[in-house]
Design an enzyme around this catalytic site. Structure first.
Site, mmCIF file in Angstrom:
data_model
loop_
_atom_site.group_PDB
_atom_site.id
_atom_site.type_symbol
_atom_site.label_atom_id
_atom_site.label_comp_id
_atom_site.label_asym_id
_atom_site.label_seq_id
_atom_site.Cartn_x
_atom_site.Cartn_y
_atom_site.Cartn_z
ATOM 1 N N CYS A 161 0.845 -1.201 0.000
ATOM 2 C CA CYS A 161 0.000 0.000 0.000
ATOM 3 C C CYS A 161 0.881 1.251 0.000
ATOM 4 O O CYS A 161 1.614 1.490 -0.939
ATOM 5 C CB CYS A 161 -0.996 -0.054 1.156
ATOM 6 N N HIS A 219 -3.826 -4.754 -0.127
ATOM 7 C CA HIS A 219 -3.356 -5.373 1.117
ATOM 8 C C HIS A 219 -3.435 -6.894 0.979
ATOM 9 O O HIS A 219 -4.506 -7.454 1.183
ATOM 10 C CB HIS A 219 -4.212 -4.913 2.298
ATOM 11 N N GLU A 225 -2.524 -9.053 2.975
ATOM 12 C CA GLU A 225 -2.878 -9.637 4.277
ATOM 13 C C GLU A 225 -4.380 -9.635 4.524
ATOM 14 O O GLU A 225 -4.863 -10.272 5.444
ATOM 15 C CB GLU A 225 -2.136 -8.907 5.402
#
Lengths: 244, 199
Positions: free
Chosen positions: B80, B181, B183
């Site tokens: 990001c 992202h 994750e």
């Protein structure tokens, strides 16, 4: 969420326990939900904030974004929730009691993680915002129309709006398309439809007719009436863009 | 430092729990640090992105990490804002960034159908072969939250359409970046992270 369990009611009353938080979160994560929202419905009426230990457990378990709502009244409350691993916070009653809170939160954490939840009750085509909806004894009408509040929360920095059409909540008779379409026209930020999903075509209708950015549902998933993967395949067949 | 330890560069107490939880799920070894030696000795480096470019560059500078990061030879992933920092500049407060990859970062303009920030799931088209995207399917969905974007350049290996088409995955040599992202991007995101830590 109430006392560590996931509960679901009908029109915000008569809540029954539907499962352990972590089990349910991981099931929905696995089935392909795009985002989870956890409401601590007892937080505002009890004049307390959320018990937040479970947020950390959820964050460790799932790999999709999730939002936490319930009794977030201050910057410190929000910071704690986000630090535990929530991606977004959603405020409802506290925003009505103190609209400046929206600006403060947006400024501190960025609009992208500030969701405003609106509980809207329709009397014919007259839409009114309600507060303290987590507790039937305290739930009451505010002095705001849904239209004016939607404009105001965006001006104050809300990054997303979840519009819960109270008349439809938990009764599984379909989303309030007329209301959602009207409110969608006021929204520059994503509008998430909530309240009323009962069958797969309800989801298609709300995307197709009200052009909402997302749809939120609880009962039909908790009670395994609709499987998320089946729903997404169905929507894709109907030319609605979904993540599969 | 044990071998195969990932250094997560955290110069200023940003909240990176989503990332560390994702690495936990992959059973990866990592350490969160602003120490030069730990970063240099790690097998992989992750530059997470939370907050604004100006603050993030200020914190890297304060920890004397700018030259350290620029000279890394191990696989390094910016996520990001962390990806945006790899470029020459960001128009977010007109800040000079790390200048590892040519180009800069621009703001999205608010348009009717395209709210800013760009937030949510969007798909990524792979326009070039890269070790980072091996085993992933082009046009898979990833989760985005950002108000600034990197225009498409020669370094783009993944492209996403919004109000503008922009670089969603970037690579130059050992430096990689994702605008989304990983994750938070379900199984595709986990796969990408696993691929990265095995580079």
């Amino acid at each position: 969420m109430k006392d560590g369990q996931v509960v679901k009611g009908i029109q915000f009353k008569n809540h029954e326990i539907v499962g352990d938080i972590i089990d349910l979160a991981s099931r929905y994560n696995y089935e392909g939900a795009d985002e989870l929202v956890f409401y601590d419905i007892t937080a505002s009426p009890d004049r307390r904030s959320v018990d937040r230990k479970w947020i950390n457990l959820v964050a460790k378990e799932i790999n999709i974004p999730f939002c936490v709502a319930g009794g977030i009244k201050t910057i410190a409350d929000a910071e704690e929730v986000l630090n535990y691993g929530a991606d977004k916070i959603s405020i409802n009653t506290p925003a009505l009691k103190n609209p400046d809170l929206i600006e403060q939160l947006a400024k501190r954490f960025g609009s992208q993680c500030i969701v405003v939840g609106i509980d809207s009750f329709a009397i014919k085509k007259d839409y009114k915002v309600h507060l303290y909806t987590g507790d039937p004894d305290q739930s009451k009408e505010s002095n705001k129309t849904t239209n004016s509040w939607i404009n105001e929360v965006q001006d104050r920095g809300a990054g997303e709006i979840v519009l819960n059409c109270m008349n439809q909540d938990g009764v599984r008779k379909g989303y309030d398309i007329d209301q959602l379409r009207e409110m969608r026209n006021l929204c520059k930020v994503p509008l998430i439809a909530s309240g009323g999903a009962g069958k797969m075509s309800d989801f298609y209708d709300v995307f197709n007719q009200a052009d909402v950015s997302g749809s939120l549902a609880a009962s039909v998933f908790h009670k395994k009436i609709i499987d998320i993967l089946d729903l997404k395949k169905y929507l894709q067949q109907k030319q609605i863009e979904v993540r599969l | 430092m044990p071998k195969n330890t990932i250094a997560i560069v955290n110069a200023g107490g940003s909240n990176i729990s989503s990332l560390t939880f994702a690495l936990d799920r992959l059973k990866a070894n990592y350490t969160t640090t602003n120490q030069i030696a730990q970063i240099e000795d790690s097998s992989h480096v992750i530059l997470p992105g939370v907050g604004a470019a100006y603050d993030a560059m200020g914190k890297l500078k304060k920890s004397n990490l700018i030259e350290v990061v620029k000279n890394l030879k191990q696989p390094t992933l910016g996520i990001c804002l962390g990806m945006q920092l790899l470029l020459e500049y960001s128009m977010e407060n007109n800040v000079n960034c790390l200048s590892i990859i040519e180009g800069g970062c621009k703001a999205f303009t608010q348009q009717d159908k395209y709210p800013v920030p760009h937030m949510g799931w969007n798909n990524v088209k792979f326009n070039k072969i890269s070790p980072l995207t091996e085993g992933l399917k082009s046009e898979d969905y990833f989760y985005f939250v950002h108000s600034y974007y990197v225009p498409i350049s020669d370094s783009a290996i993944g492209i996403t359409d919004y109000s503008e088409s922009f670089t969603s995955i970037i690579q130059k040599d050992n430096f990689y970046g994702t605008q989304f992202h990983p994750e938070k991007s379900s199984d595709q995101g986990s796969k990408l992270l696993r691929t990265f830590i095995n580079l």
